[in-house]
Design a protein around this motif. Structure first.
Motif, PDB file in Angstrom:
ATOM      1  N   PHE A   1       0.638  -1.118   0.057  1.00  9.10           N
ATOM      2  CA  PHE A   1      -0.091  -0.053  -0.115  1.00  9.10           C
ATOM      3  C   PHE A   1       0.774   1.404   0.079  1.00  9.10           C
ATOM      4  N   ASP A   2       0.816   2.064  -0.988  1.00  4.98           N
ATOM      5  CA  ASP A   2       1.627   3.271  -1.031  1.00  4.98           C
ATOM      6  C   ASP A   2       0.599   4.369  -0.874  1.00  4.98           C
ATOM      7  N   PRO A   3       0.331   5.267   0.000  1.00  3.04           N
ATOM      8  CA  PRO A   3      -0.715   6.152   0.378  1.00  3.04           C
ATOM      9  C   PRO A   3      -0.698   7.233  -1.057  1.00  3.04           C
ATOM     10  N   VAL A   4       0.637   7.670  -1.294  1.00  4.34           N
ATOM     11  CA  VAL A   4       0.588   8.657  -2.285  1.00  4.34           C
ATOM     12  C   VAL A   4       0.094   8.127  -3.709  1.00  4.34           C
ATOM     13  N   ALA A   5       0.313   6.954  -4.086  1.00  3.83           N
ATOM     14  CA  ALA A   5      -0.224   6.253  -5.330  1.00  3.83           C
ATOM     15  C   ALA A   5      -1.495   6.137  -5.092  1.00  3.83           C
ATOM     16  N   ALA A   6      -2.114   5.921  -4.007  1.00  2.00           N
ATOM     17  CA  ALA A   6      -3.793   5.453  -3.700  1.00  2.00           C
ATOM     18  C   ALA A   6      -4.053   6.993  -3.922  1.00  2.00           C
ATOM     19  N   ALA A   7      -3.769   7.759  -3.237  1.00  2.00           N
ATOM     20  CA  ALA A   7      -4.281   9.091  -3.449  1.00  2.00           C
ATOM     21  C   ALA A   7      -4.441   9.736  -4.846  1.00  2.00           C
ATOM     22  N   GLU A   8      -3.317   9.467  -5.677  1.00  2.00           N
ATOM     23  CA  GLU A   8      -3.200  10.021  -7.012  1.00  2.00           C
ATOM     24  C   GLU A   8      -4.268   9.051  -7.837  1.00  2.00           C
ATOM     25  N   LYS A   9      -4.344   7.759  -7.614  1.00  2.00           N
ATOM     26  CA  LYS A   9      -5.112   6.959  -8.478  1.00  2.00           C
ATOM     27  C   LYS A   9      -6.786   7.464  -8.117  1.00  2.00           C
ATOM     28  N   ARG A  10      -7.123   7.768  -6.869  1.00  2.00           N
ATOM     29  CA  ARG A  10      -8.347   8.353  -6.498  1.00  2.00           C
ATOM     30  C   ARG A  10      -8.579   9.605  -7.166  1.00  2.00           C
ATOM     31  N   GLN A  11      -7.573  10.466  -7.016  1.00  2.00           N
ATOM     32  CA  GLN A  11      -7.965  11.796  -7.822  1.00  2.00           C
ATOM     33  C   GLN A  11      -8.026  11.603  -9.269  1.00  2.00           C
ATOM     34  N   THR A  12      -7.169  10.604 -10.008  1.00  2.00           N
ATOM     35  CA  THR A  12      -7.532  10.445 -11.346  1.00  2.00           C
ATOM     36  C   THR A  12      -8.809   9.870 -11.722  1.00  2.00           C
ATOM     37  N   ARG A  13      -9.477   8.868 -10.708  1.00  2.00           N
ATOM     38  CA  ARG A  13     -10.801   8.315 -11.053  1.00  2.00           C
ATOM     39  C   ARG A  13     -11.715   9.441 -10.785  1.00  2.00           C
ATOM     40  N   ILE A  14     -11.505  10.303  -9.925  1.00  2.00           N
ATOM     41  CA  ILE A  14     -12.703  11.243  -9.666  1.00  2.00           C
ATOM     42  C   ILE A  14     -12.510  12.351 -10.906  1.00  2.00           C
ATOM     43  N   ARG A  15     -11.370  12.730 -11.334  1.00  2.00           N
ATOM     44  CA  ARG A  15     -11.418  13.777 -12.477  1.00  2.00           C
ATOM     45  C   ARG A  15     -11.993  13.146 -13.779  1.00  2.00           C
ATOM     46  N   GLU A  16     -11.758  11.766 -13.834  1.00  2.00           N
ATOM     47  CA  GLU A  16     -12.317  10.928 -15.275  1.00  2.00           C
ATOM     48  C   GLU A  16     -13.801  10.853 -14.941  1.00  2.00           C
ATOM     49  N   GLU A  17     -14.395  10.793 -13.728  1.00  2.00           N
ATOM     50  CA  GLU A  17     -15.915  10.542 -13.523  1.00  2.00           C
ATOM     51  C   GLU A  17     -16.427  12.046 -13.750  1.00  2.00           C
ATOM     52  N   ILE A  18     -16.011  13.255 -13.427  1.00  2.00           N
ATOM     53  CA  ILE A  18     -16.206  14.500 -13.739  1.00  2.00           C
ATOM     54  C   ILE A  18     -16.284  14.725 -15.081  1.00  2.00           C
ATOM     55  N   ALA A  19     -15.253  14.520 -15.738  1.00  2.00           N
ATOM     56  CA  ALA A  19     -15.256  14.727 -17.135  1.00  2.00           C
ATOM     57  C   ALA A  19     -16.478  13.852 -17.897  1.00  2.00           C
ATOM     58  N   ARG A  20     -16.686  12.534 -17.425  1.00  3.08           N
ATOM     59  CA  ARG A  20     -17.763  11.831 -18.203  1.00  3.08           C
ATOM     60  C   ARG A  20     -19.256  12.491 -17.778  1.00  3.08           C
ATOM     61  N   ASN A  21     -19.305  12.941 -16.618  1.00  7.36           N
ATOM     62  CA  ASN A  21     -20.319  13.523 -16.212  1.00  7.36           C
ATOM     63  C   ASN A  21     -20.672  14.825 -17.046  1.00  7.36           C
ATOM     64  N   ARG A  22     -19.757  15.687 -17.311  1.00  6.27           N
ATOM     65  CA  ARG A  22     -19.921  16.700 -17.851  1.00  6.27           C
ATOM     66  C   ARG A  22     -20.242  16.418 -19.590  1.00  6.27           C
ATOM     67  N   ARG A  23     -19.616  15.203 -19.970  1.00  7.58           N
ATOM     68  CA  ARG A  23     -20.043  14.979 -21.250  1.00  7.58           C
ATOM     69  C   ARG A  23     -21.346  14.365 -21.514  1.00  7.58           C
ATOM     70  N   GLY A  24     -22.190  13.998 -20.311  1.00  8.38           N
ATOM     71  CA  GLY A  24     -23.427  13.330 -20.245  1.00  8.38           C
ATOM     72  C   GLY A  24     -23.488  11.948 -20.184  1.00  8.38           C
ATOM     73  N   GLU A  25     -22.316  11.288 -19.596  1.00 11.35           N
ATOM     74  CA  GLU A  25     -22.204   9.976 -19.713  1.00 11.35           C
ATOM     75  C   GLU A  25     -22.328   9.424 -18.231  1.00 11.35           C
ATOM     76  N   TYR A  26     -23.119  10.158 -17.507  1.00 13.35           N
ATOM     77  CA  TYR A  26     -23.382   9.779 -16.203  1.00 13.35           C
ATOM     78  C   TYR A  26     -24.222   8.517 -15.741  1.00 13.35           C
ATOM     79  N   LYS A  27     -23.924   7.805 -14.848  1.00  8.91           N
ATOM     80  CA  LYS A  27     -24.760   6.827 -14.615  1.00  8.91           C
ATOM     81  C   LYS A  27     -25.582   7.106 -13.296  1.00  8.91           C
ATOM     82  N   VAL A  28     -26.668   6.188 -12.945  1.00  4.63           N
ATOM     83  CA  VAL A  28     -27.468   6.411 -11.881  1.00  4.63           C
ATOM     84  C   VAL A  28     -26.849   5.551 -10.875  1.00  4.63           C
ATOM     85  N   PRO A  29     -26.450   6.194  -9.480  1.00  6.32           N
ATOM     86  CA  PRO A  29     -25.887   5.274  -8.417  1.00  6.32           C
ATOM     87  C   PRO A  29     -26.730   4.129  -8.239  1.00  6.32           C
ATOM     88  N   THR A  30     -26.044   3.071  -7.776  1.00  6.67           N
ATOM     89  CA  THR A  30     -26.816   1.831  -7.473  1.00  6.67           C
ATOM     90  C   THR A  30     -27.823   2.171  -6.139  1.00  6.67           C
TER      91      THR A  30
END
Length: 82
Positions: free
Chosen positions: A32-61
């Motif tokens: 477990f590398d906390p820096v790498a985990a934080a970077e991965k989380r930030q990347t996922r969040i940025r990608e999700e925001i970009a998808r949502n702005r393009r209209g590719e959002y999903k309804v949460p479970t």
């Protein structure tokens, strides 16, 4: 006429991971590398925001589960109470 592989960013050298990612994959930094985990989380969040702005959002479970519970509850109310 055609681009050389050195100029093409899609070559293996252009996709090569950074030193931190490479070390994390090979296990040099432990499991477990906390820096790498934080970077991965930030990347996922940025990608999700970009998808949502393009209209590719999903309804949460949880929203779907809540809607299903509401429909079943109303159905049971109609069958057994009314």
């Amino acid at each position: 006429m055609s681009e050389t592989p050195e100029n093409d960013e899609t070559t293996a050298a252009g996709r090569r991971p950074g030193a931190r990612e490479q070390a994390g994959r090979s296990g040099l930094l432990g499991s477990f590398d906390p820096v790498a985990a934080a970077e991965k989380r930030q990347t996922r969040i940025r990608e999700e925001i970009a998808r949502n702005r393009r209209g590719e959002y999903k309804v949460p479970t949880w929203v779907l589960a809540l809607a299903l519970a509401g429909v079943v509850g109303i159905w049971l109310l109609v069958l057994f109470v009314l």
